[in-house]
Design a protein around this motif. Structure first.
Motif, PDB file in Angstrom:
ATOM      1  N   LEU A   1      36.847   4.013  14.456  1.00  0.00           N
ATOM      2  CA  LEU A   1      36.858   3.547  13.117  1.00  0.00           C
ATOM      3  C   LEU A   1      37.150   4.381  12.074  1.00  0.00           C
ATOM      4  CD1 LEU A   1      33.820   0.957  12.490  1.00  0.00           C
ATOM      5  CD2 LEU A   1      36.442   0.521  13.411  1.00  0.00           C
ATOM      6  N   PRO A   2      38.897   3.999  11.596  1.00  0.00           N
ATOM      7  CA  PRO A   2      38.916   4.699   9.705  1.00  0.00           C
ATOM      8  C   PRO A   2      37.849   5.294   8.934  1.00  0.00           C
ATOM      9  CG  PRO A   2      40.051   2.948  10.761  1.00  0.00           C
ATOM     10  CD  PRO A   2      39.047   2.583  11.279  1.00  0.00           C
ATOM     11  N   GLU A   3      38.528   6.358   8.809  1.00  0.00           N
ATOM     12  CA  GLU A   3      36.154   7.040   7.652  1.00  0.00           C
ATOM     13  C   GLU A   3      36.311   6.155   6.600  1.00  0.00           C
ATOM     14  OE1 GLU A   3      35.255  11.296   5.493  1.00  0.00           O
ATOM     15  OE2 GLU A   3      37.043  10.569   6.968  1.00  0.00           O
ATOM     16  N   ASP A   4      37.718   5.959   5.504  1.00  0.00           N
ATOM     17  CA  ASP A   4      37.275   5.308   4.645  1.00  0.00           C
ATOM     18  C   ASP A   4      37.128   3.711   4.906  1.00  0.00           C
ATOM     19  OD1 ASP A   4      39.360   3.991   6.086  1.00  0.00           O
ATOM     20  OD2 ASP A   4      41.007   3.963   4.519  1.00  0.00           O
ATOM     21  N   LEU A   5      37.366   2.440   6.126  1.00  0.00           N
ATOM     22  CA  LEU A   5      36.693   1.629   6.695  1.00  0.00           C
ATOM     23  C   LEU A   5      35.774   1.375   6.297  1.00  0.00           C
ATOM     24  CD1 LEU A   5      37.795  -1.402   7.044  1.00  0.00           C
ATOM     25  CD2 LEU A   5      37.547  -0.455   9.667  1.00  0.00           C
ATOM     26  N   VAL A   6      35.452   2.271   7.252  1.00  0.00           N
ATOM     27  CA  VAL A   6      33.535   3.381   6.941  1.00  0.00           C
ATOM     28  C   VAL A   6      32.480   2.474   5.796  1.00  0.00           C
ATOM     29  CG1 VAL A   6      31.744   4.551   8.152  1.00  0.00           C
ATOM     30  CG2 VAL A   6      33.341   4.260   9.511  1.00  0.00           C
ATOM     31  N   VAL A   7      33.260   3.748   5.239  1.00  0.00           N
ATOM     32  CA  VAL A   7      32.584   4.462   3.552  1.00  0.00           C
ATOM     33  C   VAL A   7      32.839   2.611   3.104  1.00  0.00           C
ATOM     34  CG1 VAL A   7      32.775   4.852   1.862  1.00  0.00           C
ATOM     35  CG2 VAL A   7      33.668   6.403   3.440  1.00  0.00           C
ATOM     36  N   GLU A   8      33.878   1.539   3.272  1.00  0.00           N
ATOM     37  CA  GLU A   8      34.108   0.324   2.490  1.00  0.00           C
ATOM     38  C   GLU A   8      32.726  -0.414   3.068  1.00  0.00           C
ATOM     39  OE1 GLU A   8      36.972  -2.920   1.800  1.00  0.00           O
ATOM     40  OE2 GLU A   8      38.077  -1.059   2.820  1.00  0.00           O
ATOM     41  N   ILE A   9      32.285  -0.735   4.698  1.00  0.00           N
ATOM     42  CA  ILE A   9      31.603  -1.088   5.562  1.00  0.00           C
ATOM     43  C   ILE A   9      30.528  -0.872   4.457  1.00  0.00           C
ATOM     44  CG2 ILE A   9      30.467  -2.041   7.518  1.00  0.00           C
ATOM     45  CD1 ILE A   9      33.206  -1.909   9.048  1.00  0.00           C
ATOM     46  N   LEU A  10      29.955   0.320   4.603  1.00  0.00           N
ATOM     47  CA  LEU A  10      28.048   1.131   4.654  1.00  0.00           C
ATOM     48  C   LEU A  10      28.173   0.807   2.851  1.00  0.00           C
ATOM     49  CD1 LEU A  10      28.327   4.570   6.971  1.00  0.00           C
ATOM     50  CD2 LEU A  10      27.408   2.199   6.838  1.00  0.00           C
ATOM     51  N   SER A  11      29.309   0.916   1.916  1.00  0.00           N
ATOM     52  CA  SER A  11      28.758   0.764   0.071  1.00  0.00           C
ATOM     53  C   SER A  11      28.503  -0.632   0.184  1.00  0.00           C
ATOM     54  CB  SER A  11      30.457   0.625  -0.258  1.00  0.00           C
ATOM     55  OG  SER A  11      31.422   0.350   0.151  1.00  0.00           O
TER      56      SER A  11
ATOM     57  N   PHE B   1      30.020   8.604  -3.056  1.00  0.00           N
ATOM     58  CA  PHE B   1      29.286   7.594  -2.393  1.00  0.00           C
ATOM     59  C   PHE B   1      28.281   6.449  -3.024  1.00  0.00           C
ATOM     60  CE2 PHE B   1      26.555   5.189   0.497  1.00  0.00           C
ATOM     61  CZ  PHE B   1      27.996   4.498   1.714  1.00  0.00           C
ATOM     62  N   ILE B   2      27.729   7.327  -3.600  1.00  0.00           N
ATOM     63  CA  ILE B   2      26.571   6.149  -4.852  1.00  0.00           C
ATOM     64  C   ILE B   2      26.765   5.635  -5.362  1.00  0.00           C
ATOM     65  CG2 ILE B   2      24.465   6.868  -5.636  1.00  0.00           C
ATOM     66  CD1 ILE B   2      23.249   9.421  -3.630  1.00  0.00           C
ATOM     67  N   THR B   3      28.035   6.414  -5.906  1.00  0.00           N
ATOM     68  CA  THR B   3      28.625   5.792  -7.316  1.00  0.00           C
ATOM     69  C   THR B   3      29.698   3.779  -6.420  1.00  0.00           C
ATOM     70  OG1 THR B   3      28.481   7.761  -8.640  1.00  0.00           O
ATOM     71  CG2 THR B   3      30.484   5.666  -9.126  1.00  0.00           C
ATOM     72  N   GLN B   4      30.251   4.481  -5.805  1.00  0.00           N
ATOM     73  CA  GLN B   4      30.812   4.111  -5.581  1.00  0.00           C
ATOM     74  C   GLN B   4      29.855   2.196  -5.008  1.00  0.00           C
ATOM     75  OE1 GLN B   4      33.827   4.838  -2.160  1.00  0.00           O
ATOM     76  NE2 GLN B   4      33.832   2.658  -1.242  1.00  0.00           N
ATOM     77  N   HIS B   5      28.626   2.380  -4.515  1.00  0.00           N
ATOM     78  CA  HIS B   5      28.086   1.685  -3.574  1.00  0.00           C
ATOM     79  C   HIS B   5      27.463   0.783  -4.675  1.00  0.00           C
ATOM     80  CE1 HIS B   5      23.752   0.150  -2.677  1.00  0.00           C
ATOM     81  NE2 HIS B   5      24.210   0.050  -1.510  1.00  0.00           N
ATOM     82  N   HIS B   6      26.772   1.698  -6.216  1.00  0.00           N
ATOM     83  CA  HIS B   6      25.759   1.074  -7.037  1.00  0.00           C
ATOM     84  C   HIS B   6      27.143   0.081  -7.994  1.00  0.00           C
ATOM     85  CE1 HIS B   6      23.323   0.777 -10.338  1.00  0.00           C
ATOM     86  NE2 HIS B   6      24.241   0.252 -11.148  1.00  0.00           N
ATOM     87  N   LYS B   7      28.467   0.760  -7.495  1.00  0.00           N
ATOM     88  CA  LYS B   7      29.507  -0.665  -8.659  1.00  0.00           C
ATOM     89  C   LYS B   7      29.577  -1.240  -7.684  1.00  0.00           C
ATOM     90  CE  LYS B   7      32.360   3.377 -10.771  1.00  0.00           C
ATOM     91  NZ  LYS B   7      33.197   4.583 -11.049  1.00  0.00           N
ATOM     92  N   TRP B   8      29.845  -1.601  -6.257  1.00  0.00           N
ATOM     93  CA  TRP B   8      29.718  -3.106  -5.706  1.00  0.00           C
ATOM     94  C   TRP B   8      28.893  -3.454  -5.955  1.00  0.00           C
ATOM     95  CZ3 TRP B   8      27.732  -5.214  -2.041  1.00  0.00           C
ATOM     96  CH2 TRP B   8      28.635  -6.746  -1.128  1.00  0.00           C
TER      97      TRP B   8
END
Length: 365
Positions: free
Chosen positions: A6-16, A42-49
């Motif tokens: 999977l593309p890295e940005d998609l992995v990040v989006e799913i995990l976040s 990533f921690i910041t992105q996850h919290h914002k989501w």
């Protein structure tokens, strides 16, 4: 399909968009995921989501049992039922008689344990209930020149938004034998400093009954004023309280309600109590107070715990019942009954889970 396909940005989006509990397990899958989940961005992105989608929410609830033991539980945000009980004994090297909780600040809580053998109030812990990680703050090496057994402490807890740094403010009161001493702890340096405090130290700082940090400022009620500490510039501001009637049968406290600095005034009359809520607004440099609403008299409103974002108010009765009050319909719904010994020790606050790893000194942008 493996994650490497999977593309890295998609992995990040799913995990976040996954719960913290799942991400803590997924750290073991591969080195790249381990590094990603501990990455500051990533921690910041996850919290914002999680914040924007109202996910990963819970309630920290503290009370004093009939056996005089401090109990801490995590409650479901939807049902307010217990999801897990927390053993706080590992947080403190000595048995504590009382626990003060403040926060949350981006999912992180401040814990202050008071014991009968208290020696300068050093039982201070930062705690992430989502990851179950805790951090014991270092002993304050700089001692006051005057040693006295009559020393009391007050605290503030928040984030310096300019440096993205968690800070703890400690106010040391030597019972008028010396001026107050003000100390600041920085998570980034894991150290304490003594700073200059207000010139006018005649007013006493009340202990916060509700979370009192908002947008870089921590607020205390002090006599006829609200004292605010600027976490970035480390200066204090003084704001007169609203023109409330001085009533010997009333108490008041600063609270953050719906992202506004508020003053909650509780009045008593025989067997009933009611509340007025004032909200502070800022126009330029001027701060004004407006009475926002009133909670009608009720015979069982003993301990207000929290104004929730859904418009409900959480109370605990003297007989131990945890209840929810709907301000619009004035209906009361019982949640659960606890065997309590002292209602004044009860505390509850909602929070959003965070991946912040305290022992790595990171916070959320």
């Amino acid at each position: 399909m493996l994650s490497c396909d999977l593309p890295e940005d998609l992995v990040v989006e799913i995990l976040s968009s996954l719960p913290v509990k799942s991400l803590m397990r997924f750290k073991c899958i591969c080195k790249s995921w381990h590094a990603l989940i501990r990455n500051h961005s990533f921690i910041t992105q996850h919290h914002k989501w999680a914040t924007s989608n109202n996910q990963g929410c819970g309630v920290v609830f503290k009370y004093l049992s009939r056996q005089r033991h401090t109990c801490v539980s995590l409650l479901s945000d939807d049902t307010l039922e217990v999801s897990s009980n927390i053993d706080i004994s590992p947080f403190f090297p000595k048995e504590i008689d009382m626990l003060v909780i403040d926060g949350p600040c981006n999912g992180i809580f401040f814990l202050y344990g008071i014991s009968s053998e208290r020696y300068y109030g050093e039982e201070i812990v930062l705690w992430n209930p989502a990851t179950r990680e805790s951090k014991v703050l270092p002993i304050i090496k700089q001692r006051p020149q005057y040693s006295s057994p009559y020393v009391t402490f007050n605290f503030g807890f928040g984030i310096d938004p300019k440096k993205n740094d968690l800070k703890v403010v400690r106010i040391v009161d030597f019972w008028q034998r010396k001026p107050l001493q003000f100390e600041v702890y920085n998570l980034s340096t894991d150290s304490w400093r003594v700073i200059d405090g207000p010139v006018n130290q005649l007013y006493g700082f009340d202990f916060a009954k509700f979370p009192s940090y908002l947008n870089g400022f921590y607020h205390w009620k002090a006599s006829r004023f609200m004292i605010s500490f600027d976490m970035s510039n480390e200066v204090f501001q003084e704001t007169p309280l609203p023109p409330i009637i001085e009533d010997p049968f009333s108490t008041n406290a600063i609270a953050i309600i719906n992202d506004s600095v508020s003053l909650i005034v509780q009045y008593f009359d025989v067997d009933i109590s009611w509340y007025d809520v004032w909200v502070m607004s800022e126009t330029g440099v001027e701060r004004t107070w407006t009475k926002k609403f009133k909670i009608s008299p009720h015979p069982d409103f003993d301990r207000m715990l929290e104004f929730r974002e859904d418009g409900l108010v959480l109370f605990q009765y003297s007989d131990g019942w945890l209840v929810v009050y709907d301000r619009k319909t004035q209906e009361v719904r019982n949640i659960a009954k606890y065997e309590i010994s002292d209602l004044s020790h009860s505390f509850a606050v909602s929070y959003t889970e965070t991946l912040v790893f305290l022992n790595e000194g990171n916070v959320i942008e």
